[in-house]
Design an enzyme around this catalytic site. Structure first.
Site, PDB file in Angstrom:
ATOM      1  N   SER A 151       0.807  -1.219   0.000  1.00  0.00           N
ATOM      2  CA  SER A 151       0.000   0.000   0.000  1.00  0.00           C
ATOM      3  C   SER A 151       0.844   1.275   0.000  1.00  0.00           C
ATOM      4  O   SER A 151       0.338   2.351  -0.254  1.00  0.00           O
ATOM      5  CB  SER A 151      -0.963   0.007   1.191  1.00  0.00           C
ATOM      6  OG  SER A 151      -0.274   0.295   2.373  1.00  0.00           O
ATOM      7  N   LYS A 204       0.533   4.426   6.628  1.00  0.00           N
ATOM      8  CA  LYS A 204      -0.074   5.359   5.660  1.00  0.00           C
ATOM      9  C   LYS A 204       0.540   6.757   5.789  1.00  0.00           C
ATOM     10  O   LYS A 204       1.165   7.090   6.779  1.00  0.00           O
ATOM     11  CB  LYS A 204      -1.582   5.487   5.937  1.00  0.00           C
ATOM     12  CG  LYS A 204      -2.409   4.228   5.691  1.00  0.00           C
ATOM     13  CD  LYS A 204      -2.649   3.996   4.208  1.00  0.00           C
ATOM     14  CE  LYS A 204      -3.507   2.760   3.982  1.00  0.00           C
ATOM     15  NZ  LYS A 204      -2.871   1.513   4.510  1.00  0.00           N
TER      16      LYS A 204
END
Lengths: 194, 194
Positions: free
Chosen positions: B116, B153
């Site tokens: 990700s 993230k």
DNA sequence: ATAATAACTGGACAACTGTACAGTTACAAG
DNA sequence: CTTGTAACTGTACAGTTGTCCAGTTATTAT
């Protein structure tokens, strides 16, 4: 039946001392640190810590091992998240040097310029740890001097011979014309933020 | 008019000794190492090395600094290539721990799973150095627990509040519904080969 | 409560360390 | 070749370290 030594606590105190002073405390200092009144008690602690692998004796002198001096605690995967503070304390410590450098006398750090290896996750500004003097295997990333210019590329072979591949479609594979010199093999990539 | 001390050579010998033994030699050992006959000569060397920043004295005892113990030699950019062996010897050494870890007691290493953050050059299997307990700035990469799940993230803000962005178009930005817990801020990424 | 046993205390000694001082030696610049 | 100066030698001493030994305490399984 007997009582037990507070090894856990002693190790924590030694780690804290090491962080502050970058050295092991002497016998006298350990006396205060551990709260003993006899230097021989310290001697006992050292002997115990040696058995447990926190210390080594070299020419009769205590030398701290990575378990004691490592500045980094290793947790598992990110999905597992952070453990409780108590579990954190138990996490074994390690040193990045220990982890990444196998042959210190042959390992160097270089800075990456350009985006030719970006698909390999090596970005401009990253640092690479390069070990001199091995023979590269195909798909190793190498620092090489091709026709008088130094570059960072994948080392590969095909029917025509050695080919140096970038990890970026913008650039083309290189085939050495006049000369090829392998400076070293990339053993690690390091990117620092902030 | 006077003669000069071979500081360069002494430092090289101490570095070699450190690599072998992970400690400084004692007075006696230095006698042999440097080829002196008087321990007071060693004393002089130590004083000189302290002035030059290779050693520190802590509670009257010599402690090696990173300039002496660092296992890594720092070169410039890859384009510059490798210098001659003589120049290599002069390259200043450093330790990766010193370089990457500012607050050892708050820094942990975690392993990355999933792709990700791949556009940020963070690939599955990479290790990240996470520092607990700061407040993240926008565009920092954070380890966060959103609605009971830990992820890696980008930390960002907009009109609607905090948003956690992946660095991969395959995934969508996350907005915390029930809870958001910032575990720590990513200070470095490390990828090891081989 | 008792007993077994590791953890500690206190003292001792040889070896080593940090530091000082007075003297000798090599060197390089004039 | 002289000479100033740092590098060394040799010696000395107080403080610390590594180690040992004999004895005292605390703890815990019975």
């Amino acid at each position: 039946m007997p009582r037990v030594m507070n090894v856990q606590g002693h190790v924590a105190k030694l780690r804290a001392f090491w962080r502050r002073e970058r050295r092991l405390p002497g016998y006298g200092e350990m006396l205060g640190l551990f709260g003993y009144r006899s230097r021989n008690a310290v001697f006992g602690v050292l002997k115990r810590l040696e058995e447990l692998g926190f210390l080594e004796r070299k020419s009769g002198r205590a030398v701290a091992t990575v378990r004691l001096t490592g500045s980094l605690r290793l947790l598992g995967a990110i999905q597992a998240g952070f453990p409780s503070p108590a579990e954190e304390e138990l996490a074994d410590t390690l040193s990045l040097d220990e982890l990444l450098i196998r042959r210190p006398e042959a390992t160097f750090m270089l800075t990456v310029q350009g985006d030719s290896m970006i698909a390999a996750g090596i970005m401009p500004g990253d640092m690479v740890l390069v070990e001199k003097g091995g023979t590269p295997k195909p798909n190793d990333i190498v620092v090489a001097q091709v026709d008088d210019e130094w570059t960072l590329k994948y080392y590969r072979k095909d029917q025509e011979g050695v080919r140096l591949d970038p990890a970026n479609p913008k650039y083309k594979p290189i085939r050495p014309k006049r000369s090829l010199l392998i400076g070293g093999i990339v053993k690690a990539v390091i990117r620092k933020y902030g």
